[in-house]
Structures are given as structure tokens and as C-alpha cells.
Design an enzyme around this catalytic site. Sequence first.
Site, PDB file in Angstrom:
ATOM      1  N   ASP A 106       0.815  -1.222   0.000  1.00 51.11           N
ATOM      2  CA  ASP A 106       0.000   0.000   0.000  1.00 51.11           C
ATOM      3  C   ASP A 106       0.848   1.272   0.000  1.00 51.11           C
ATOM      4  O   ASP A 106       0.389   2.338   0.433  1.00 51.11           O
ATOM      5  CB  ASP A 106      -0.956   0.020   1.194  1.00 51.11           C
ATOM      6  CG  ASP A 106      -2.022  -1.063   1.102  1.00 51.11           C
ATOM      7  OD1 ASP A 106      -2.347  -1.470  -0.026  1.00 51.11           O
ATOM      8  OD2 ASP A 106      -2.522  -1.496   2.159  1.00 51.11           O
ATOM      9  N   ASP A 141      -3.803  -4.086  -5.594  1.00 52.01           N
ATOM     10  CA  ASP A 141      -3.300  -2.699  -5.599  1.00 52.01           C
ATOM     11  C   ASP A 141      -1.843  -2.548  -6.015  1.00 52.01           C
ATOM     12  O   ASP A 141      -1.402  -1.423  -6.273  1.00 52.01           O
ATOM     13  CB  ASP A 141      -3.454  -2.037  -4.216  1.00 52.01           C
ATOM     14  CG  ASP A 141      -4.896  -1.727  -3.867  1.00 52.01           C
ATOM     15  OD1 ASP A 141      -5.776  -2.058  -4.666  1.00 52.01           O
ATOM     16  OD2 ASP A 141      -5.132  -1.159  -2.794  1.00 52.01           O
ATOM     17  N   ASP A 280     -12.040  -2.115   6.316  1.00 55.07           N
ATOM     18  CA  ASP A 280     -10.985  -1.552   5.471  1.00 55.07           C
ATOM     19  C   ASP A 280     -10.045  -0.660   6.274  1.00 55.07           C
ATOM     20  O   ASP A 280      -9.085  -0.128   5.734  1.00 55.07           O
ATOM     21  CB  ASP A 280     -11.593  -0.703   4.349  1.00 55.07           C
ATOM     22  CG  ASP A 280     -12.377  -1.543   3.369  1.00 55.07           C
ATOM     23  OD1 ASP A 280     -11.895  -2.618   2.999  1.00 55.07           O
ATOM     24  OD2 ASP A 280     -13.475  -1.123   2.986  1.00 55.07           O
TER      25      ASP A 280
END
Length: 324
Positions: A106, A141, A280
Amino acid sequence: MRLPLLTGALAASLLVTLGGCAGDDGSYAPLRHPFRGARLLVDADSPAAHWRRDHDAPWLDPIANTPQARWLTGPEEIPDLAGVLAAARRQGALPVVVIYHVPNLDCAGGGARDATAYARFIDQVVDALGDRRAAVILEPDAVAAECFDDARAKLLARAVRVLADAGHHVYLDAGHPRWNGPRETAERLRRAGVVRAEGFSVNVSNRQPTADSHRWGLAVSDLVGGREMVIDTSRTGLPAPPDDQWCNATPQALGAPPTTAPQLERVAALLWVKSPGESDGPCGRDEPAAGVFSPAQARALIADAPWLPASARQAARAATAPLT
């Protein structure tokens, strides 16, 4: 997942095809279509299934009894694969595994310590899977993120190669239609080894409409050799938040149930990749940490799911404590 501004013009990209950019070896691996006719695994060890048993909460059945992917976020979770694979054998099902451990996860410094540790992790996953073929969603991602670079592309390409050579069906995550444009996404996927993958995943842990994900995925597929996609529908039952909120949105609802016969062009399956009910992250509010199961969120997902029977929605709305 965060929603950067769309780059590129989707409409202008729909008919673009690129020649001579297929990857290191210039050719794509043959598609094997692992989801055709496959049964998806119902994981009795999922967070929702655990909470249902521990709290005698049958209102959670719409989540707990539905096939979902199993996430691997570090070496400490690899031993859990044994139970997943045993259940897959009993059910005659195809396990879906998500690998989520790339260095600088991330773009926030998480995940594996370095390239060597990541390569070792991938090898350990392959060893743990053994001869049981799995569909692998590789690194949500990681390709779409701002910190994608040549070093990350090399790591991902190596992971795709090792998993594919072991017989597994790799879907390299592409992001979603509100992130990067099709041309940029395709270029990154090629650098990250999609030529050896079965395809790519779309909308993992997000709430974009499936129709939008499909249109965008087709535009990406046109640029990466016609690779197939899987689409995460776990939380697509209501329109995406107007402010593009990437974390615990309100309201939200379960999307279409998983299927291996979606009747959509170049869509191998609709899946629940994100475990419904898992947070999340708090996003500055008093909410569970990322990855923690929240029965309150699970209740909301069920209660507002338009496709569920009214009785299931009503049972969720009637659920009371404990919901934390």
C-alpha cells in the site's frame, strides 16, 4: 482501496491495440480457463463462519455460506492453507487464494521486508499448495499503486512465473476503473508478467459497479492479449460512494453472489475476493482496524443487499448484541 483520479480517456482507449509489447518473451501463455465448470470453495473457517458459530448467529448465513477467497498476508498464515486445501478436496472445489504481501505494501512500508523475503514467501506458498491447483489473486493494488516501479514489476513477474510454473492460475490485480486508465494499466500489467498469467482481477476490495468494471476490464484485456478477468462483487450491491470513499463506506451492500458462469465477455468468474464484513480500516473514525471482522458491517451488507430474499434482510436487521 484508495481512488486516485482516472488517468487517460477510457473512451479513447477502447479500440487501442498495441503490437510488439507482449512482454519479455513476446507471447502469451495459452489460457486454461480454470473456472469453467468449477465449484467454488465454501470456507467453514472464514471470519463470518467463525463469528456465526461463536455467537449462534444464523442471520450471517448469506455471507458465511457463500464462497470467498482466502487471503495470505504473511508467512505466519501459510500453515492455514492446509485446512483450506483439505476442504477444497472434500468439496471438489477450486480454492481461490489472495497473496497480499509485496514489499512496501500500500506504499506505506508494510508487507515483506525486501525482495529476498518476498521471493522466499512466494516459494513457501507454492510449497504449501503442493499439487492442489489454485486460482491466485496476486497482490491487490500493487500494480495500480503510485509506488509501482521497475523493482516491483520484477518482483511480481517473478511471482507470476513461479506460481504459473507450479500449475496455478494467476490473476494479477489490475486495480479498478476509477484508478488508472486502460493503457497505463495494461503497460504496467505487461511489465509485471501478465503474459504468464491466466488474467487479471478487477475491483478487489472496492465498490465500483460490475458493469463499469467489465467495460474497463475489456479495454485492458484488448491491450494484454485478450487475457480474462475476474471481478470482485463482494460489496457492489449499492452504488459506489459519491465521494469515492475507499474505506468503510456507508451505506454499502453485498453484491452479486460468486459464479463461475457469469455470461460476460472475457469474465472468468465473479468472486467475493474481499471477505464481506472485514474492515478496510478506521479512516479516522472509531472503527475496527483493517482486516478485522465487524459483525455490524456484515449486518449492514446483508440488510441492504437488493438481491437477497426479504427474510434474510429482515433477519439481519433484527440482529442485536453482540455486534462488536
